[in-house]
Design an enzyme around this catalytic site. Structure first.
Site, PDB file in Angstrom:
ATOM      1  N   GLU A 238       0.825  -1.215   0.000  1.00 51.24           N
ATOM      2  CA  GLU A 238       0.000   0.000   0.000  1.00 51.24           C
ATOM      3  C   GLU A 238       0.857   1.261   0.000  1.00 51.24           C
ATOM      4  OE1 GLU A 238      -3.478   2.137   2.731  1.00 51.24           O
ATOM      5  OE2 GLU A 238      -2.181   0.608   3.601  1.00 51.24           O
TER       6      GLU A 238
ATOM      7  N   GLU B  66     -11.867   3.083   6.056  1.00 43.94           N
ATOM      8  CA  GLU B  66     -10.732   3.452   6.900  1.00 43.94           C
ATOM      9  C   GLU B  66     -10.729   4.968   7.062  1.00 43.94           C
ATOM     10  OE1 GLU B  66      -6.385   1.609   7.173  1.00 43.94           O
ATOM     11  OE2 GLU B  66      -6.441   3.291   5.783  1.00 43.94           O
TER      12      GLU B  66
END
Length: 256
Positions: free
Chosen positions: A143, A240
């Site tokens: 990521e 998130e």
């Protein structure tokens, strides 16, 4: 139909960790994700998910001294043994939790280390992680994090992440594409999502600025959700974000 997972490291923080699974289920979530489960025995985490009736869809491999400011170690040449031992632990948790994805965080760029060595280390560690997950029919992810919120993060854009994924040559290694981080660093979200769709293993969302829930900032999430359905994204979308109010349950109106 899009599938949303509750990130239990951001939502329902007024509750103890193991109680957040049921809170997510009560809000209609069928999937959950979180940063790290390692403070709890794997069987206790698995039991919390089972009792709540939710699927654990993602968590991170151990990322060094998180409380001390580290943000991963996968690119650090002097931490290879630590990364691989940590990933072995993560893979064991994934088996217990029936979780198909583990995210690897590259870490902060160390001073005085050549770019090529950092890249080579990350590629080798990602290949190792992917091989471990292939043995249990899962994926390893990497990521990019934006370098405004995380100054000095080694991997902060999609293009270099995808280039390293290609170098690793593992079919079960994919990009974790966080729309919030990508908006900060790159923009052009719709085209980027469509172009890279085949290499995206997981999506995460938050609005910008503020990293709050969709609808609080500049990102046109209704358009992006329609676009994701149109281009055929079938994976999970992790919520998130930092709730703008309450513990998160009050901020779910955007889900319709």
């Amino acid at each position: 139909m899009l599938r949303f997972s509750a990130n239990l490291s951001f939502l329902f923080l007024d509750l103890p960790f193991l109680e957040r699974f049921a809170a997510a289920a009560a809000c209609g979530f069928k999937g959950v994700e979180f940063h790290f489960p390692y403070a709890f025995p794997a069987d206790e985490v698995a039991d919390a998910a089972r009792r709540a009736g939710v699927e654990v869809v993602l968590f991170n491999a151990p990322a060094g001294d998180w409380a001390g400011g580290e943000r991963g170690i996968a690119a650090l040449p002097d931490r290879v043994a630590e990364f691989r031992a940590g990933f072995d632990q993560a893979a064991a948790y994934a088996r217990a939790l029936h979780c198909p994805r583990i995210n690897c965080l590259a870490g902060l760029r160390p001073a005085g280390v050549a770019q090529a060595l950092l890249e080579d280390t990350l590629v080798a560690n990602l290949a190792y992680a992917a091989d471990q997950m292939a043995a249990q029919h899962g994926q390893a992810l990497v990521e990019p994090l934006n370098s405004r919120d995380t100054p000095g993060f080694f991997l902060d854009r999609s293009a270099p992440a995808l280039a390293l994924i290609a170098r690793a040559q593992r079919p079960n290694l994919a990009l974790q594409y966080d729309i919030y981080h990508a908006q900060v660093m790159e923009g052009d979200l719709a085209r980027s999502l469509q172009t890279h769709l085949a290499h995206i293993g997981h999506l995460q969302i938050a609005d910008n600025p503020g990293r709050h829930e969709p609808g609080t900032g500049e990102i046109n999430y209704p358009f992006l959700f329609r676009h994701l359905e149109h281009i055929g994204y079938t994976g999970w979308i992790g919520c998130e974000y930092v709730p703008s109010r309450g513990n998160g349950a009050e901020t779910l109106g955007w889900m319709g």
